[in-house]
Write a protein that holds these residues in place. Sequence first.
Motif, PDB file in Angstrom:
ATOM      1  N   VAL A 133       0.704  -1.271   0.010  1.00 49.97           N
ATOM      2  CA  VAL A 133       0.215  -0.023   0.065  1.00 49.97           C
ATOM      3  C   VAL A 133       1.035   1.288   0.058  1.00 49.97           C
ATOM      4  O   VAL A 133       0.474   2.279  -0.757  1.00 49.97           O
ATOM      5  N   GLN A 134       2.190   1.337   0.793  1.00 51.23           N
ATOM      6  CA  GLN A 134       2.771   2.464   0.910  1.00 51.23           C
ATOM      7  C   GLN A 134       3.349   2.413  -0.373  1.00 51.23           C
ATOM      8  O   GLN A 134       3.402   3.937  -1.020  1.00 51.23           O
ATOM      9  N   SER A 135       4.023   1.524  -1.091  1.00 51.40           N
ATOM     10  CA  SER A 135       4.470   1.749  -2.334  1.00 51.40           C
ATOM     11  C   SER A 135       3.627   2.234  -3.505  1.00 51.40           C
ATOM     12  O   SER A 135       3.827   3.200  -4.256  1.00 51.40           O
ATOM     13  N   PHE A 136       2.302   1.770  -3.480  1.00 50.72           N
ATOM     14  CA  PHE A 136       1.279   2.103  -4.403  1.00 50.72           C
ATOM     15  C   PHE A 136       1.096   3.549  -4.211  1.00 50.72           C
ATOM     16  O   PHE A 136       0.750   4.463  -5.302  1.00 50.72           O
ATOM     17  N   ASP A 172      -8.105  14.433  -8.876  1.00 50.81           N
ATOM     18  CA  ASP A 172      -8.472  14.954  -7.306  1.00 50.81           C
ATOM     19  C   ASP A 172      -9.344  14.006  -6.637  1.00 50.81           C
ATOM     20  O   ASP A 172      -9.227  13.483  -5.469  1.00 50.81           O
ATOM     21  N   ALA A 173     -10.173  13.170  -7.586  1.00 49.06           N
ATOM     22  CA  ALA A 173     -11.118  11.911  -6.925  1.00 49.06           C
ATOM     23  C   ALA A 173     -10.221  10.931  -6.783  1.00 49.06           C
ATOM     24  O   ALA A 173     -10.463  10.452  -5.569  1.00 49.06           O
ATOM     25  N   ILE A 174      -9.078  10.515  -7.406  1.00 52.73           N
ATOM     26  CA  ILE A 174      -8.144   9.351  -7.136  1.00 52.73           C
ATOM     27  C   ILE A 174      -7.737   9.780  -5.674  1.00 52.73           C
ATOM     28  O   ILE A 174      -7.261   8.861  -4.896  1.00 52.73           O
ATOM     29  N   HIS A 175      -7.127  11.033  -5.414  1.00 52.96           N
ATOM     30  CA  HIS A 175      -6.337  11.228  -4.482  1.00 52.96           C
ATOM     31  C   HIS A 175      -7.269  11.253  -3.309  1.00 52.96           C
ATOM     32  O   HIS A 175      -6.739  10.995  -2.036  1.00 52.96           O
ATOM     33  N   GLU A 176      -8.531  11.488  -3.247  1.00 50.86           N
ATOM     34  CA  GLU A 176      -9.429  11.401  -2.019  1.00 50.86           C
ATOM     35  C   GLU A 176      -9.404   9.726  -1.618  1.00 50.86           C
ATOM     36  O   GLU A 176      -9.331   9.413  -0.649  1.00 50.86           O
ATOM     37  N   THR A 177      -9.479   8.949  -2.598  1.00 54.22           N
ATOM     38  CA  THR A 177      -9.628   7.703  -2.501  1.00 54.22           C
ATOM     39  C   THR A 177      -7.981   7.170  -1.809  1.00 54.22           C
ATOM     40  O   THR A 177      -8.068   6.312  -0.906  1.00 54.22           O
ATOM     41  N   LEU A 178      -7.170   7.691  -2.315  1.00 57.68           N
ATOM     42  CA  LEU A 178      -5.692   7.331  -1.883  1.00 57.68           C
ATOM     43  C   LEU A 178      -5.569   7.798  -0.255  1.00 57.68           C
ATOM     44  O   LEU A 178      -4.895   7.229   0.486  1.00 57.68           O
ATOM     45  N   ASP A 179      -6.168   9.038   0.079  1.00 58.74           N
ATOM     46  CA  ASP A 179      -6.157   9.532   1.268  1.00 58.74           C
ATOM     47  C   ASP A 179      -6.817   8.537   2.006  1.00 58.74           C
ATOM     48  O   ASP A 179      -6.426   8.113   3.391  1.00 58.74           O
ATOM     49  N   LEU A 209      -7.377   5.346   1.351  1.00 53.44           N
ATOM     50  CA  LEU A 209      -6.273   4.200   1.758  1.00 53.44           C
ATOM     51  C   LEU A 209      -5.212   4.462   2.768  1.00 53.44           C
ATOM     52  O   LEU A 209      -4.837   3.373   3.377  1.00 53.44           O
ATOM     53  N   PHE A 210      -4.752   5.408   2.748  1.00 51.90           N
ATOM     54  CA  PHE A 210      -3.454   5.797   3.678  1.00 51.90           C
ATOM     55  C   PHE A 210      -4.202   5.850   4.974  1.00 51.90           C
ATOM     56  O   PHE A 210      -3.622   4.947   6.005  1.00 51.90           O
ATOM     57  N   ARG A 211      -5.116   6.369   5.423  1.00 53.89           N
ATOM     58  CA  ARG A 211      -5.945   6.196   6.785  1.00 53.89           C
ATOM     59  C   ARG A 211      -6.231   4.884   7.161  1.00 53.89           C
ATOM     60  O   ARG A 211      -6.043   4.281   8.301  1.00 53.89           O
ATOM     61  N   GLY A 212      -6.670   4.249   6.016  1.00 52.55           N
ATOM     62  CA  GLY A 212      -7.110   2.678   6.420  1.00 52.55           C
ATOM     63  C   GLY A 212      -5.988   1.788   6.592  1.00 52.55           C
ATOM     64  O   GLY A 212      -6.042   0.965   7.440  1.00 52.55           O
ATOM     65  N   GLY A 213      -4.788   2.053   5.911  1.00 47.47           N
ATOM     66  CA  GLY A 213      -3.555   1.399   6.193  1.00 47.47           C
ATOM     67  C   GLY A 213      -2.989   1.540   7.329  1.00 47.47           C
ATOM     68  O   GLY A 213      -2.334   0.700   8.286  1.00 47.47           O
ATOM     69  N   LEU A 214      -2.998   2.775   7.928  1.00 42.58           N
ATOM     70  CA  LEU A 214      -2.569   3.119   9.429  1.00 42.58           C
ATOM     71  C   LEU A 214      -3.309   2.781  10.366  1.00 42.58           C
ATOM     72  O   LEU A 214      -2.672   2.212  11.321  1.00 42.58           O
TER      73      LEU A 214
END
Length: 188
Positions: free
Chosen positions: A80-83, A121-128, A130-135
Amino acid sequence: MSDAPGDALASRTGLPVGFRYLLDAFPRDRWTTTLDETAAFWLQMHAGFRGHQAHMEGLVGQWRADGDLTTLHRQLIPAVQSFLQHLDGHHRIESGQYFPMMRTIEPKIGPGLDLLDRDHDAIHETLDALFRGGLAFHQAVVGNAPDAADKAARLSDLIAHGARPLARHLEDEEDIIIPLIQLRGLHG
């Protein structure tokens, strides 16, 4: 600028017709010919993102089959971090460098590039998310929290949720960018 009906990434089923004129001139079936080095690299990067998405989905599938939370944590968190890092960096280069250059080379495609920027922008909301979920998953596993499996399930849902919009964006971006590079070059 808001999306026109049907242009929003979450509901789009293909590149809007008004942005397909370059693709009509250089369709995908011609992409097997010798491509410009930048176009070939672009496709290679996108193949990497598709592969990374599939890898994360495979790790989640394995966890769902065997329930091994420790292995999932050990393998999925770095994936996830690499992605996140690679996709964020790729989008920054596109939006900050390539898209402005392409606007000067082919001004008519500006609205298509605007669409791709909105996708970012939409994808970065998803990435954010994903980051929070991974953390949250990482912290639950490290802290031996009783809800670690729930956090893993939430993270796996986020990975699955982001797959379709990412795939749609990658394909639509290729349908604009690859023909533009092939037909107009990047030097005007």
